[in-house]
Structure formats: C-alpha cells, structure tokens
Design a protein around this motif. Structure first.
Motif, PDB file in Angstrom:
ATOM      1  N   GLU A  44       0.811  -1.209   0.000  1.00 47.28           N
ATOM      2  CA  GLU A  44       0.000   0.000   0.000  1.00 47.28           C
ATOM      3  C   GLU A  44       0.845   1.260   0.000  1.00 47.28           C
ATOM      4  OE1 GLU A  44      -4.120  -1.142   2.031  1.00 47.28           O
ATOM      5  OE2 GLU A  44      -2.459  -0.971   3.442  1.00 47.28           O
ATOM      6  N   LYS A  45       2.098   1.150   0.348  1.00 43.62           N
ATOM      7  CA  LYS A  45       3.006   2.293   0.355  1.00 43.62           C
ATOM      8  C   LYS A  45       4.422   1.762   0.248  1.00 43.62           C
ATOM      9  CE  LYS A  45       3.019   2.321   5.376  1.00 43.62           C
ATOM     10  NZ  LYS A  45       2.824   3.041   6.588  1.00 43.62           N
ATOM     11  N   ASP A  46       5.395   2.638   0.234  1.00 42.87           N
ATOM     12  CA  ASP A  46       6.798   2.231   0.166  1.00 42.87           C
ATOM     13  C   ASP A  46       7.122   1.380   1.392  1.00 42.87           C
ATOM     14  OD1 ASP A  46       9.432   1.944  -0.422  1.00 42.87           O
ATOM     15  OD2 ASP A  46       9.968   4.031  -0.106  1.00 42.87           O
ATOM     16  N   SER A  47       7.271   0.083   1.189  1.00 44.11           N
ATOM     17  CA  SER A  47       7.449  -0.839   2.307  1.00 44.11           C
ATOM     18  C   SER A  47       8.804  -1.529   2.264  1.00 44.11           C
ATOM     19  CB  SER A  47       6.358  -1.917   2.276  1.00 44.11           C
ATOM     20  OG  SER A  47       5.091  -1.339   2.370  1.00 44.11           O
ATOM     21  N   THR A  48       9.293  -1.865   3.419  1.00 44.57           N
ATOM     22  CA  THR A  48      10.486  -2.679   3.584  1.00 44.57           C
ATOM     23  C   THR A  48      10.143  -3.741   4.610  1.00 44.57           C
ATOM     24  OG1 THR A  48      12.019  -0.891   3.074  1.00 44.57           O
ATOM     25  CG2 THR A  48      12.889  -2.707   4.370  1.00 44.57           C
ATOM     26  N   ILE A  60      13.071 -14.179   1.981  1.00 45.12           N
ATOM     27  CA  ILE A  60      12.756 -13.309   0.849  1.00 45.12           C
ATOM     28  C   ILE A  60      12.188 -12.034   1.446  1.00 45.12           C
ATOM     29  CG2 ILE A  60      11.406 -13.006  -1.256  1.00 45.12           C
ATOM     30  CD1 ILE A  60      11.304 -16.101  -1.434  1.00 45.12           C
ATOM     31  N   ALA A  61      12.716 -10.901   1.002  1.00 40.88           N
ATOM     32  CA  ALA A  61      12.311  -9.628   1.586  1.00 40.88           C
ATOM     33  C   ALA A  61      12.266  -8.546   0.520  1.00 40.88           C
ATOM     34  CB  ALA A  61      13.285  -9.222   2.688  1.00 40.88           C
ATOM     35  N   VAL A  62      11.661  -7.431   0.890  1.00 36.98           N
ATOM     36  CA  VAL A  62      11.685  -6.233   0.060  1.00 36.98           C
ATOM     37  C   VAL A  62      12.536  -5.211   0.791  1.00 36.98           C
ATOM     38  CG1 VAL A  62      10.334  -4.342  -0.882  1.00 36.98           C
ATOM     39  CG2 VAL A  62       9.413  -6.653  -0.912  1.00 36.98           C
ATOM     40  N   LYS A  63      13.535  -4.696   0.081  1.00 37.03           N
ATOM     41  CA  LYS A  63      14.390  -3.640   0.622  1.00 37.03           C
ATOM     42  C   LYS A  63      14.535  -2.580  -0.448  1.00 37.03           C
ATOM     43  CE  LYS A  63      17.062  -6.454   3.798  1.00 37.03           C
ATOM     44  NZ  LYS A  63      18.379  -6.742   4.338  1.00 37.03           N
ATOM     45  N   LYS A  64      14.153  -1.364  -0.133  1.00 33.52           N
ATOM     46  CA  LYS A  64      14.247  -0.243  -1.071  1.00 33.52           C
ATOM     47  C   LYS A  64      13.593  -0.581  -2.408  1.00 33.52           C
ATOM     48  CE  LYS A  64      18.396   1.566   1.073  1.00 33.52           C
ATOM     49  NZ  LYS A  64      19.783   1.925   0.932  1.00 33.52           N
ATOM     50  N   SER A  86      11.811  -5.493  -9.113  1.00 34.94           N
ATOM     51  CA  SER A  86      11.402  -4.359  -8.300  1.00 34.94           C
ATOM     52  C   SER A  86       9.921  -4.461  -7.962  1.00 34.94           C
ATOM     53  CB  SER A  86      11.687  -3.037  -9.008  1.00 34.94           C
ATOM     54  OG  SER A  86      10.959  -2.975 -10.213  1.00 34.94           O
ATOM     55  N   VAL A  87       9.529  -3.743  -6.933  1.00 36.08           N
ATOM     56  CA  VAL A  87       8.151  -3.708  -6.465  1.00 36.08           C
ATOM     57  C   VAL A  87       7.437  -2.544  -7.137  1.00 36.08           C
ATOM     58  CG1 VAL A  87       6.694  -3.382  -4.434  1.00 36.08           C
ATOM     59  CG2 VAL A  87       8.799  -4.709  -4.256  1.00 36.08           C
ATOM     60  N   ASP A  88       6.271  -2.818  -7.706  1.00 33.81           N
ATOM     61  CA  ASP A  88       5.469  -1.789  -8.358  1.00 33.81           C
ATOM     62  C   ASP A  88       4.639  -1.098  -7.279  1.00 33.81           C
ATOM     63  OD1 ASP A  88       3.851  -0.209  -9.891  1.00 33.81           O
ATOM     64  OD2 ASP A  88       2.948  -1.848 -11.017  1.00 33.81           O
ATOM     65  N   LEU A  89       4.929   0.171  -7.029  1.00 34.07           N
ATOM     66  CA  LEU A  89       4.234   0.925  -5.983  1.00 34.07           C
ATOM     67  C   LEU A  89       3.184   1.872  -6.536  1.00 34.07           C
ATOM     68  CD1 LEU A  89       7.233   1.749  -3.654  1.00 34.07           C
ATOM     69  CD2 LEU A  89       5.515  -0.012  -3.350  1.00 34.07           C
ATOM     70  N   ARG A  90       2.840   1.732  -7.798  1.00 35.88           N
ATOM     71  CA  ARG A  90       1.818   2.608  -8.365  1.00 35.88           C
ATOM     72  C   ARG A  90       0.488   2.375  -7.681  1.00 35.88           C
ATOM     73  NH1 ARG A  90       2.645   1.151 -14.519  1.00 35.88           N
ATOM     74  NH2 ARG A  90       2.843  -0.849 -13.494  1.00 35.88           N
ATOM     75  N   VAL A  91      -0.235   3.432  -7.460  1.00 33.55           N
ATOM     76  CA  VAL A  91      -1.547   3.335  -6.845  1.00 33.55           C
ATOM     77  C   VAL A  91      -2.508   2.676  -7.807  1.00 33.55           C
ATOM     78  CG1 VAL A  91      -3.462   4.648  -5.885  1.00 33.55           C
ATOM     79  CG2 VAL A  91      -1.102   5.392  -5.474  1.00 33.55           C
ATOM     80  N   ARG A  92      -3.282   1.740  -7.311  1.00 27.66           N
ATOM     81  CA  ARG A  92      -4.237   1.016  -8.162  1.00 27.66           C
ATOM     82  C   ARG A  92      -5.631   1.501  -7.883  1.00 27.66           C
ATOM     83  NH1 ARG A  92      -0.204  -1.742  -9.302  1.00 27.66           N
ATOM     84  NH2 ARG A  92       0.636  -3.683  -8.768  1.00 27.66           N
TER      85      ARG A  92
END
Length: 92
Positions: A44-48, A60-64, A86-92
């Motif tokens: 839902e937002k920039d997450s780590t 397995i993780a998300v970093k930056k 990469s993680v897609d952070l576009r608002v849906r």
C-alpha cells in the motif's frame, strides 16, 4: 489479522507489520534440494520487510523497492542478493 475465504480458497489479511503466520518446524519441511516459493503481496506504500522466512534456511524480503533473497547455506551466512526484480508501488 483476519482470514477470508471464498469457496475452497483462503487468504489472510494482515492489519499491520506485526502480523505473521508461523508454521512449526517439521522434518518434512527441511529443504534438501530445490524449492519454489510463490506468494502475492500487495504494497500500500513504500514498504520494507520480510515476505517469507524459513528459519536457518532462506528469506525473501523487500528492501528499497527491490526483492531480495538470502540463503543460510553460504559463508558468511545470510548474505542478501539482489534479484533485480522491483516492487510496483503505483496506486491502483
């Protein structure tokens, strides 16, 4: 955390970053060869944070905004590697 179900399909809705699912250790879960890990994650937002962890095995993780993986069978242990996904952070 709440559990949702539709027919025979299940999903878990996490309310905050402290929610986890814990599966106790069992000898059948010891990885001795290849493994495939699949999951759907909605950011839902920039997450780590961690997506999937098997203690003393892999993480397995998300970093930056990047999916990272770490294996505990390397020296030194728990070295994070960039998957180049990469993680897609576009608002849906």
């Amino acid at each position: 955390m709440s559990r949702c179900c539709v027919g025979s399909r299940f999903a878990i809705a996490f309310s905050d970053k402290r929610d986890v699912v814990t599966i106790p250790h069992h000898p059948a879960l010891v990885l001795t060869n290849a493994v495939t890990v699949s999951c759907w994650v909605y950011f839902e937002k920039d997450s780590t944070g961690y997506i999937v962890v098997k203690k003393q095995s892999f993480a397995i993780a998300v970093k930056k905004q990047t999916i990272m993986i770490s294996l505990n069978n390397e020296k030194p242990s728990w070295v994070w590697k960039n998957t180049k996904f990469s993680v897609d952070l576009r608002v849906r």
